[in-house]
Design a protein around this motif. Structure first.
Motif, PDB file in Angstrom:
ATOM      1  N   LYS A  96      -6.609 -22.797  77.314  1.00  0.00           N
ATOM      2  CA  LYS A  96      -6.878 -24.155  76.825  1.00  0.00           C
ATOM      3  C   LYS A  96      -7.719 -24.929  77.838  1.00  0.00           C
ATOM      4  O   LYS A  96      -8.657 -25.636  77.460  1.00  0.00           O
ATOM      5  CB  LYS A  96      -5.558 -24.866  76.551  1.00  0.00           C
ATOM      6  N   GLU A  97      -7.360 -24.835  79.108  1.00  0.00           N
ATOM      7  CA  GLU A  97      -8.114 -25.558  80.135  1.00  0.00           C
ATOM      8  C   GLU A  97      -9.562 -25.092  80.185  1.00  0.00           C
ATOM      9  O   GLU A  97     -10.489 -25.901  80.310  1.00  0.00           O
ATOM     10  CB  GLU A  97      -7.440 -25.377  81.496  1.00  0.00           C
ATOM     11  N   LEU A  98      -9.747 -23.777  80.078  1.00  0.00           N
ATOM     12  CA  LEU A  98     -11.103 -23.230  80.096  1.00  0.00           C
ATOM     13  C   LEU A  98     -11.872 -23.666  78.853  1.00  0.00           C
ATOM     14  O   LEU A  98     -13.069 -23.965  78.921  1.00  0.00           O
ATOM     15  CB  LEU A  98     -11.048 -21.705  80.185  1.00  0.00           C
ATOM     16  N   MET A 157     -21.154 -18.912  84.355  1.00  0.00           N
ATOM     17  CA  MET A 157     -20.181 -19.571  85.222  1.00  0.00           C
ATOM     18  C   MET A 157     -18.735 -19.155  84.937  1.00  0.00           C
ATOM     19  O   MET A 157     -17.921 -19.068  85.867  1.00  0.00           O
ATOM     20  CB  MET A 157     -20.313 -21.087  85.076  1.00  0.00           C
ATOM     21  N   TYR A 158     -18.422 -18.899  83.646  1.00  0.00           N
ATOM     22  CA  TYR A 158     -17.025 -18.679  83.286  1.00  0.00           C
ATOM     23  C   TYR A 158     -16.784 -17.409  82.461  1.00  0.00           C
ATOM     24  O   TYR A 158     -15.646 -17.167  82.046  1.00  0.00           O
ATOM     25  CB  TYR A 158     -16.500 -19.887  82.489  1.00  0.00           C
ATOM     26  N   GLY A 159     -17.830 -16.624  82.251  1.00  0.00           N
ATOM     27  CA  GLY A 159     -17.675 -15.446  81.402  1.00  0.00           C
ATOM     28  C   GLY A 159     -16.598 -14.499  81.877  1.00  0.00           C
ATOM     29  O   GLY A 159     -15.768 -14.020  81.086  1.00  0.00           O
ATOM     30  N   GLU A 160     -16.563 -14.215  83.157  1.00  0.00           N
ATOM     31  CA  GLU A 160     -15.574 -13.280  83.692  1.00  0.00           C
ATOM     32  C   GLU A 160     -14.167 -13.826  83.561  1.00  0.00           C
ATOM     33  O   GLU A 160     -13.218 -13.100  83.237  1.00  0.00           O
ATOM     34  CB  GLU A 160     -15.885 -12.986  85.159  1.00  0.00           C
ATOM     35  N   GLU A 161     -14.014 -15.132  83.768  1.00  0.00           N
ATOM     36  CA  GLU A 161     -12.699 -15.753  83.631  1.00  0.00           C
ATOM     37  C   GLU A 161     -12.230 -15.722  82.185  1.00  0.00           C
ATOM     38  O   GLU A 161     -11.049 -15.464  81.903  1.00  0.00           O
ATOM     39  CB  GLU A 161     -12.769 -17.196  84.134  1.00  0.00           C
ATOM     40  N   ILE A 187      -8.764 -13.789  80.875  1.00  0.00           N
ATOM     41  CA  ILE A 187      -7.677 -14.425  80.122  1.00  0.00           C
ATOM     42  C   ILE A 187      -7.423 -13.684  78.820  1.00  0.00           C
ATOM     43  O   ILE A 187      -6.275 -13.484  78.407  1.00  0.00           O
ATOM     44  CB  ILE A 187      -8.015 -15.908  79.864  1.00  0.00           C
ATOM     45  N   LYS A 188      -8.476 -13.250  78.150  1.00  0.00           N
ATOM     46  CA  LYS A 188      -8.312 -12.484  76.910  1.00  0.00           C
ATOM     47  C   LYS A 188      -7.530 -11.207  77.154  1.00  0.00           C
ATOM     48  O   LYS A 188      -6.681 -10.807  76.352  1.00  0.00           O
ATOM     49  CB  LYS A 188      -9.677 -12.175  76.305  1.00  0.00           C
ATOM     50  N   LYS A 189      -7.795 -10.547  78.290  1.00  0.00           N
ATOM     51  CA  LYS A 189      -7.056  -9.322  78.625  1.00  0.00           C
ATOM     52  C   LYS A 189      -5.590  -9.633  78.882  1.00  0.00           C
ATOM     53  O   LYS A 189      -4.697  -8.880  78.468  1.00  0.00           O
ATOM     54  CB  LYS A 189      -7.680  -8.665  79.859  1.00  0.00           C
ATOM     55  N   ARG A 190      -5.316 -10.741  79.569  1.00  0.00           N
ATOM     56  CA  ARG A 190      -3.928 -11.134  79.828  1.00  0.00           C
ATOM     57  C   ARG A 190      -3.179 -11.342  78.521  1.00  0.00           C
ATOM     58  O   ARG A 190      -2.058 -10.849  78.342  1.00  0.00           O
ATOM     59  CB  ARG A 190      -3.887 -12.430  80.639  1.00  0.00           C
ATOM     60  N   LEU A 191      -3.787 -12.062  77.596  1.00  0.00           N
ATOM     61  CA  LEU A 191      -3.130 -12.351  76.324  1.00  0.00           C
ATOM     62  C   LEU A 191      -2.955 -11.094  75.487  1.00  0.00           C
ATOM     63  O   LEU A 191      -1.967 -10.957  74.753  1.00  0.00           O
ATOM     64  CB  LEU A 191      -3.931 -13.398  75.555  1.00  0.00           C
ATOM     65  N   LYS A 192      -3.886 -10.170  75.592  1.00  0.00           N
ATOM     66  CA  LYS A 192      -3.799  -8.934  74.811  1.00  0.00           C
ATOM     67  C   LYS A 192      -2.634  -8.079  75.284  1.00  0.00           C
ATOM     68  O   LYS A 192      -2.021  -7.351  74.496  1.00  0.00           O
ATOM     69  CB  LYS A 192      -5.107  -8.154  74.939  1.00  0.00           C
ATOM     70  N   ARG A 193      -2.294  -8.180  76.570  1.00  0.00           N
ATOM     71  CA  ARG A 193      -1.190  -7.379  77.125  1.00  0.00           C
ATOM     72  C   ARG A 193       0.173  -7.920  76.722  1.00  0.00           C
ATOM     73  O   ARG A 193       1.176  -7.216  76.813  1.00  0.00           O
ATOM     74  CB  ARG A 193      -1.275  -7.358  78.659  1.00  0.00           C
TER      75      ARG A 193
END
Length: 469
Positions: free
Chosen positions: A65-67, A86-90, A94-100
């Motif tokens: 949400k913050e991103l 600037m934020y692509g890697e971040e 986060i998407k990987k974290r949520l997928k796990r």
């Protein structure tokens, strides 16, 4: 009459419902009963079993949400082409974290869910409501307007077998929106049989420092709660109606939906409202009787079903303390839906909805260096924009809401963030605010209005604007 042990273990709302059951026959009203609540201990058990998973789920979603807020602002500022750099890697992390994270993380452990479901199934009727009663809004000294989601469940719903998991899931997303962690609150609910009301709202037996009884009435034919939409405002003094405002009756979005017909309309003193005169006086009389019985001013949620008055909640109305004692006893503007408690002196500036809000405030701050101030504006998205304004401009001490355009305000989100900001809403009284905005300066093609210094105060529930003597 409020049992301190019940408040400690179940919250003010539950303790108040027990008081209402005891007084219902004597004062001639009804309450939906029986009630059942697991208490705050349920959330402790959930965190013992699934705390790490829930923390990861909530924290990852808050990061997302913050991103999203940052990248959305970049697009508004015309820098969308820089987002991936600037934020692509971040974003991808986060998407990987949520997928796990297991998609069932928001469901209760099966034994706890089954235990709660059995208790709820014993309640009579085909409909029940799980009313939020969280520690940060309904525990010990925390007595705030409903900040979390209550849920309505039918026996043939998909979620009937797991109603508490449904409730927890809905409110985890309230935490995420407010950027709070799972350890910042103890979740609890109160289960009651469902009752559909034609009209309802909240009544304050006495506004702080006055002998006025305030009634706020919802325009949506509420079920167990007023849904945060207090459409009409009625003031009663000595059993006489002294002020009426059918605040939302003028706006087209109020037109009832086919599946939700809305409240019936009555006319009081020339205003179309959702409660008739006799009902308003009955609600005021009973709230004053409750104040006499309990020994302190109270706020009471109520509803009318087929002409019968139901009381759904009674809690103390917080009183003023030395920090927020008003200087005068005659408010210029009586204001409702205040949340974060406090007191500040400053001018009011009306933002015209211009895209360059920061530049407008900088020009204002140059005129009045070092002074605190309040902001208002009929076109701002207060939930998002005001949060950014208050972070960038530390002298902003409050947000003032007129209700003049009928739009909703994210007051719950502001309070949940514990921003310390005064939040005042002038229900139905935009003209009184306009009379204060008697100074101004030009900014590009807009006239920016501001007031002389005033005092804004909040006791944590209701507040006002006072003149500076």
């Amino acid at each position: 009459m409020f049992d301190e042990d019940l408040i400690e273990n179940f919250g003010h709302k539950y303790a108040g419902l027990v008081v209402l059951e005891q007084l219902a026959d004597e004062l001639d009203f009804k309450t939906p009963k029986p009630i059942w609540s697991p208490g705050f201990s349920l959330w402790k058990q959930i965190l013992e079993r699934k705390g790490d998973e829930l923390r990861e789920y909530v924290n990852a979603n808050i990061a997302r949400k913050e991103l999203s807020d940052i990248t959305q602002q970049m697009r508004i500022d015309g820098r969308g082409d820089k987002i991936d750099e600037m934020y692509g890697e971040e974003v991808r992390s986060i998407k990987k974290r949520l997928k796990r994270i297991d998609e069932d993380v928001t469901t209760l452990p099966k034994d706890l869910d089954a235990l709660c479901a059995r208790q709820i199934a014993e309640l009579p009727g085909d409909e029940i409501t799980l009313r939020s009663s969280m520690s940060c809004e309904d525990h010990k000294d925390n007595i705030f307007a409903g900040q979390f989601s209550s849920v309505w469940v039918y026996r043939d719903d998909f979620c009937w077998d797991t109603p508490v998991s449904y409730f927890i899931h809905e409110n985890l997303h309230v935490l995420i929106d407010a950027k709070m962690g799972v350890d910042d609150v103890e979740m609890n609910f109160i289960a009651q049989p469902g009752v559909t009301f034609e009209t309802g709202g909240v009544v304050f037996s006495k506004l702080p420092g006055t002998d006025i009884t305030l009634i706020e009435v919802s325009d949506k034919g509420p079920r167990m709660v007023t849904m945060g939409d207090a459409a009409d405002v009625i003031d009663i003094q000595n059993n006489e109606i002294v002020y009426v405002s059918g605040r939302k009756s003028k706006y087209s979005w109020r037109t009832p939906r086919k599946d939700f017909p809305g409240s019936p309309k009555f006319n009081i003193n020339g205003e179309d409202v959702c409660i008739d005169q006799d009902q308003a006086k009955e609600v005021a009389r009973i709230s004053n009787a409750l104040e006499s019985k309990l020994g302190f001013p109270v706020n009471v949620e109520f509803g009318y079903s087929e002409g019968t008055l139901y009381l759904l909640q009674v809690r103390p109305t917080p009183s003023f303390n030395d920090k927020i004692e008003p200087i005068t006893t005659d408010p210029l503007i009586k204001s409702y839906f205040t949340l974060s408690p406090g007191r500040a002196i400053g001018r009011i500036i009306e933002l015209p909805g211009h895209w360059n809000t920061t530049a407008i405030l900088r020009q204002f701050e140059e005129r009045f260096p070092g002074e605190d101030y309040f902001v208002t504006g009929r076109t701002l998205d207060f939930t998002e924009q005001f949060s950014r304004i208050s972070e960038a401009h530390p002298h902003v001490k409050g947000i003032l809401r007129t209700g003049a355009d009928g739009s909703r305000v994210g007051h719950d989100s502001i309070n949940l963030r514990q921003s310390g900001i005064l939040f005042l809403a002038f229900h139905g009284r935009p003209n009184e605010l306009d009379s204060l905005l008697n100074n101004g300066f030009n900014f590009e093609d807009h006239q920016v209005k501001f007031s002389y210094p005033v005092i804004g105060y909040s006791d944590g529930y209701r507040g006002g604007i006072y003149s500076v003597e």
